[in-house]
Design a protein around this motif. Sequence first.
Motif, PDB file in Angstrom:
ATOM      1  N   VAL A  20       0.489 -18.114 -29.306  1.00 29.55           N
ATOM      2  CA  VAL A  20      -0.485 -18.831 -28.667  1.00 29.55           C
ATOM      3  C   VAL A  20      -0.448 -18.734 -27.006  1.00 29.55           C
ATOM      4  CG1 VAL A  20      -1.547 -21.059 -28.054  1.00 29.55           C
ATOM      5  CG2 VAL A  20      -0.333 -20.660 -30.289  1.00 29.55           C
ATOM      6  N   TYR A  21      -1.714 -18.128 -26.516  1.00 30.20           N
ATOM      7  CA  TYR A  21      -1.812 -18.101 -25.126  1.00 30.20           C
ATOM      8  C   TYR A  21      -2.377 -19.365 -24.485  1.00 30.20           C
ATOM      9  CZ  TYR A  21      -1.118 -13.007 -25.008  1.00 30.20           C
ATOM     10  OH  TYR A  21      -0.624 -11.905 -25.128  1.00 30.20           O
ATOM     11  N   VAL A  22      -1.829 -19.863 -23.415  1.00 31.82           N
ATOM     12  CA  VAL A  22      -2.471 -21.236 -22.869  1.00 31.82           C
ATOM     13  C   VAL A  22      -2.860 -20.649 -21.357  1.00 31.82           C
ATOM     14  CG1 VAL A  22      -1.846 -23.355 -22.084  1.00 31.82           C
ATOM     15  CG2 VAL A  22      -1.046 -22.457 -24.324  1.00 31.82           C
ATOM     16  N   ARG A  23      -4.133 -20.948 -21.063  1.00 34.07           N
ATOM     17  CA  ARG A  23      -4.540 -20.880 -19.552  1.00 34.07           C
ATOM     18  C   ARG A  23      -4.392 -22.304 -18.749  1.00 34.07           C
ATOM     19  NH1 ARG A  23      -7.298 -17.007 -17.263  1.00 34.07           N
ATOM     20  NH2 ARG A  23      -7.769 -15.815 -19.283  1.00 34.07           N
ATOM     21  N   ILE A  24      -3.897 -22.129 -17.731  1.00 38.27           N
ATOM     22  CA  ILE A  24      -3.832 -23.468 -16.629  1.00 38.27           C
ATOM     23  C   ILE A  24      -4.876 -23.037 -15.699  1.00 38.27           C
ATOM     24  CG2 ILE A  24      -2.805 -24.527 -15.078  1.00 38.27           C
ATOM     25  CD1 ILE A  24      -0.144 -23.971 -16.460  1.00 38.27           C
ATOM     26  N   VAL A  25      -5.920 -23.808 -15.627  1.00 46.70           N
ATOM     27  CA  VAL A  25      -6.930 -23.822 -14.668  1.00 46.70           C
ATOM     28  C   VAL A  25      -6.937 -24.754 -13.731  1.00 46.70           C
ATOM     29  CG1 VAL A  25      -9.557 -23.975 -14.275  1.00 46.70           C
ATOM     30  CG2 VAL A  25      -8.774 -23.009 -16.474  1.00 46.70           C
ATOM     31  N   PRO A  26      -6.507 -24.495 -12.398  1.00 46.18           N
ATOM     32  CA  PRO A  26      -6.177 -25.153 -11.282  1.00 46.18           C
ATOM     33  C   PRO A  26      -7.483 -26.279 -10.764  1.00 46.18           C
ATOM     34  CG  PRO A  26      -5.296 -23.218 -10.892  1.00 46.18           C
ATOM     35  CD  PRO A  26      -6.386 -23.020 -11.982  1.00 46.18           C
ATOM     36  N   GLU A  27      -7.047 -27.631 -10.442  1.00 46.17           N
ATOM     37  CA  GLU A  27      -7.939 -28.448  -9.980  1.00 46.17           C
ATOM     38  C   GLU A  27      -7.347 -28.408  -8.341  1.00 46.17           C
ATOM     39  OE1 GLU A  27      -7.464 -31.905 -12.323  1.00 46.17           O
ATOM     40  OE2 GLU A  27      -8.636 -31.119 -13.932  1.00 46.17           O
TER      41      GLU A  27
END
Length: 144
Positions: free
Chosen positions: A116-123
């Motif tokens: 599983v790849y997880v992407r963190i999209v910054p706020e």
Amino acid sequence: MENSDPVVVLDDEQCWERLREQELGRIVTRVGEVMDIFPVNYVTDGQTLLFRTAQGSKLAELTINSGVLFEADAHTEADAWSVVVHGRAHALDTAAEVQYADGLGLRPWIPTLKYVYVRIVPESVTGRFFERAPEPDRYGIAEY
């Protein structure tokens, strides 16, 4: 960096430069009152972060609450830095996303299968640079 203040606030580009230098960070998850922290190896992709994981508590917690903190840092004898990302994490779920992520060269550090790849999209992204030096004299005569 020459500055009289031993702590310097990094701008966004300086934060991303440092994040691109490293490959190990920590992700903090929260479900209700329970917080966890996990070390993860990662890559940057533009101004997002990707890591791989397997089924387990980390992935379950991200499914319940996508809000995360991510931190990476490094130090030498002369200086140190820390960058913190506040953002949302989500597992990649399309074949095209996974195929693209496969091309980024992210490999597990330990011999385990992590599908599983997880992407963190910054706020938000914040960072600090620290000059390392001996502690000033705490008990001497104070300068006014």
